[in-house]
Design a protein around this motif. Structure first.
Motif, PDB file in Angstrom:
ATOM      1  N   MET A   1       0.848  -1.197   0.000  1.00  0.00           N
ATOM      2  CA  MET A   1       0.000   0.000   0.000  1.00  0.00           C
ATOM      3  C   MET A   1       0.875   1.235   0.000  1.00  0.00           C
ATOM      4  N   THR A   2       0.544   2.219  -0.782  1.00  0.00           N
ATOM      5  CA  THR A   2       1.257   3.495  -0.785  1.00  0.00           C
ATOM      6  C   THR A   2       0.323   4.593  -0.341  1.00  0.00           C
ATOM      7  N   ASN A   3       0.902   5.665   0.090  1.00  0.00           N
ATOM      8  CA  ASN A   3       0.113   6.762   0.622  1.00  0.00           C
ATOM      9  C   ASN A   3      -0.102   7.831  -0.452  1.00  0.00           C
ATOM     10  N   ALA A   4      -1.349   8.077  -0.754  1.00  0.00           N
ATOM     11  CA  ALA A   4      -1.675   9.160  -1.675  1.00  0.00           C
ATOM     12  C   ALA A   4      -1.420  10.489  -0.980  1.00  0.00           C
ATOM     13  N   PRO A   5      -1.225  11.577  -1.749  1.00  0.00           N
ATOM     14  CA  PRO A   5      -0.946  12.882  -1.128  1.00  0.00           C
ATOM     15  C   PRO A   5      -1.990  13.289  -0.097  1.00  0.00           C
ATOM     16  N   ASP A   6      -3.194  12.850  -0.296  1.00  0.00           N
ATOM     17  CA  ASP A   6      -4.239  13.216   0.660  1.00  0.00           C
ATOM     18  C   ASP A   6      -4.745  11.984   1.402  1.00  0.00           C
ATOM     19  N   ASP A  26       2.638   7.433   7.585  1.00  0.00           N
ATOM     20  CA  ASP A  26       1.713   7.053   6.522  1.00  0.00           C
ATOM     21  C   ASP A  26       1.560   5.530   6.541  1.00  0.00           C
ATOM     22  N   PRO A  27       0.655   4.948   5.769  1.00  0.00           N
ATOM     23  CA  PRO A  27       0.403   3.506   5.846  1.00  0.00           C
ATOM     24  C   PRO A  27       1.538   2.624   5.347  1.00  0.00           C
ATOM     25  N   SER A  28       2.594   3.216   4.765  1.00  0.00           N
ATOM     26  CA  SER A  28       3.757   2.424   4.372  1.00  0.00           C
ATOM     27  C   SER A  28       4.793   2.346   5.479  1.00  0.00           C
ATOM     28  N   GLY A 458      -6.523  -0.961  13.503  1.00  0.00           N
ATOM     29  CA  GLY A 458      -7.779  -0.488  14.063  1.00  0.00           C
ATOM     30  C   GLY A 458      -8.579   0.363  13.100  1.00  0.00           C
ATOM     31  N   ALA A 459      -7.877   1.091  12.236  1.00  0.00           N
ATOM     32  CA  ALA A 459      -8.554   1.940  11.246  1.00  0.00           C
ATOM     33  C   ALA A 459      -9.024   1.151  10.029  1.00  0.00           C
ATOM     34  N   GLY A 460      -8.690  -0.138   9.984  1.00  0.00           N
ATOM     35  CA  GLY A 460      -9.123  -0.968   8.861  1.00  0.00           C
ATOM     36  C   GLY A 460      -8.278  -0.834   7.617  1.00  0.00           C
ATOM     37  N   LEU A 461      -7.075  -0.232   7.726  1.00  0.00           N
ATOM     38  CA  LEU A 461      -6.212  -0.078   6.559  1.00  0.00           C
ATOM     39  C   LEU A 461      -5.542  -1.397   6.170  1.00  0.00           C
TER      40      LEU A 461
END
Length: 517
Positions: A1-6, A26-28, A458-461
């Motif tokens: 998963m990569t993090n989009a700018p927003d 970020d998620p990475s 916890g956030a479901g990512l």
């Protein structure tokens, strides 16, 4: 998963011994900002240690505001929060949800007499501590001490919360126990009925039934949502999911990427903690665990640990520099001691130390033990003692690894983090003494990252904490052992282990005399 700018971001919090760290990821697993806020510790008597929970919250609030300001991101991007913290650091919470007294820190060993009584019960719950021993650091001994010595406070306490649990309550308004903290420090075992009520009755604290939550939340599951009051203090929007956290070292396992057997997670700092994951439980005298579901569901965690490691070295350096020394002076002294000590051979030219300044956690589980430096002569200087103290920590780790292997556990590598990594001398000595490679990770604040891993789950990512850990942890460097140094260290490890056996009665007498004084 990569993090989009927003895209979504995660807040990880690590409430440590000397201060709190807050990280925005970020998620990475990339850190956008990390903030640190110190807080004080009081040592009222030998073996005692206390902190004020109010200081934790002030540091956390300031840290969150700092990472948001430094990163420049919109607070609305924060998708999850989770906390790691020292354990078991006991908060006595009253009817008004406020602490009734300073928290008894994890390293507080005042409950040594109570721990002996717990061990004498031979309760089945004591399989976590070898069957006939108990630790003064754990919740039960501290609760017994509180009932005996501060009965009014004990009676007024409606919740004996751990540090991470208290922070989760401040964030969500939900009283819930961390399954990690409950398993590793309270004899909680989901597979054997949960809370050890029979043991509570046996040691005379049946009141604990009303002083622990019935809701027990695994790490990574949602405790609740950020309240409007907490959100206003932190500068965040209300409603962000707050995931269950736990003890900093165990959360750090996820930040190190240790999610299966064979790898020893070694978390260094004020103390050292050593942890293995196993698919089956192995209950061993001289080790803690195997804890059910403490880190990951369906797995068991074995723990070893040393109470005073970085704290011992820091104490020595502060003692040399003087209490008025500033950060620059301390840093210069550390550099000089490291350089001079690195020129010495293994064994510090005959100086041997015991790292038991606040007692021994494993493999002796002895809260009445104390530190020792011996072999001194007029030819020795401060750098000899410094190296001996560093080596004593490495010898203690090797003693724990030997105990783990004797119980049938494979230890193939060490995955390490924390303050010891800042000293090349210390890190290489650990590798040499153990004869094992030491692997590090790209992100040094692994407990903060581990908390962000929990927040992401916890956030479901990610579908699980294990998958979040695998996705968010990146490798660092590897330190290989020197075979000649490993051989040279062996007789010094033997002297270290034998010195405790030889001095144990005298150490206990000295501790008793000091307590009486």
């Amino acid at each position: 998963m990569t993090n989009a700018p927003d895209g979504p971001l995660l807040l990880g919090v690590d409430g440590g011994t000397e201060g709190v760290r807050v990280g925005l990821f970020d998620p990475s697993g990339t850190a956008l900002a990390v903030a640190r806020r110190p807080y004080p510790t009081r040592f009222p008597r030998s073996g005692w240690a206390e902190q004020k929970p109010e200081h934790w919250w002030l540091g956390l609030s300031a840290g969150v505001q700092e990472v948001l300001a430094v990163s420049g991101v919109a607070p609305s991007r924060v998708a999850g929060i989770a906390t790691a913290a020292t354990s078991f650091t006991m908060v006595c919470v009253g009817d008004d949800d406020r602490p009734l007294r300073p928290a008894l820190m994890w390293m507080d060993s005042r409950a040594s007499a109570e721990a002996a009584e717990i061990g004498a019960t031979r309760s089945p719950a004591l399989r976590y501590t070898g069957g006939d021993q108990a630790s003064a650091e754990w919740m039960l001994g501290k609760a017994m001490w509180l009932k005996r010595h501060e009965p009014a406070t004990f009676e007024a306490t409606t919740w004996l919360a751990d540090y991470a649990e208290w922070i989760a309550f401040q964030l969500t308004g939900e009283r819930a126990a961390s399954e990690d903290s409950a398993a590793i420090r309270c004899y909680y075992d989901r597979l054997r009925g949960g809370w050890p009520v029979d043991l509570w009755d046996a040691v005379g604290v049946p009141e604990l039934r009303a002083k622990v939550p019935q809701r027990v939340v695994p790490m990574g599951e949602v405790v609740g949502q950020l309240t409007a009051t907490a959100a206003a203090e932190l500068g965040l929007p209300a409603g962000i999911p707050v995931a269950g956290g736990g003890a900093d070292a165990f959360v750090a396992m996820l930040g190190l990427g240790v999610t299966g057997p064979g790898s020893l997670a070694m978390v260094t700092g004020s103390s050292h903690v050593h942890m293995l994951q196993t698919p089956v439980p192995r209950y061993t005298k001289g080790l803690f665990g195997s804890y059910t579901d403490a880190v990951l569901p369906g797995q068991f965690t074995i723990e070893g640990g040393q109470i005073t490691t970085g704290a011992m070295v820091a104490w020595y350096v502060r003692s040399l520099a003087g209490q008025d020394a500033g950060p620059a002076e301390l840093a210069a002294l550390y550099r000089r001691l490291n350089e001079d000590a690195a020129a010495l051979p293994p064994g510090s030219e005959g100086v041997v130390a015991l790292d038991y300044l606040q007692g021994n956690r494993t493999p002796h589980i002895d809260p009445s033990a104390r530190g020792m430096i011996w072999g001194l002569s007029l030819s020795h200087g401060p750098h000899h003692i410094y190296r001996a103290l560093v080596e004593s920590v490495c010898f203690g780790t090797e003693n724990i690894i030997r105990t783990m292997r004797q119980a049938g556990n494979a230890v193939d590598e060490i995955v390490a983090c924390g303050g010891a990594l800042n000293s090349p001398l210390w890190l290489q000595a650990h590798a040499d003494v153990a004869g094992l490679p030491i692997r590090t990770t790209a992100q040094p604040d692994v407990a903060v990252l581990g908390a962000a891993v929990l927040a992401a789950a916890g956030a479901g990512l990610y579908p699980s904490t294990a998958e979040a850990s695998r996705a968010m942890v990146r490798p660092g460097r590897v330190v290989e052992p020197d075979a000649a140094a490993t051989e040279a260290y062996r007789p010094w490890v033997d002297l270290y282990t034998e010195s405790y056996a030889a001095m144990r009665p005298l150490l206990h007498r000295a501790t008793a005399l000091a307590a009486g004084a």
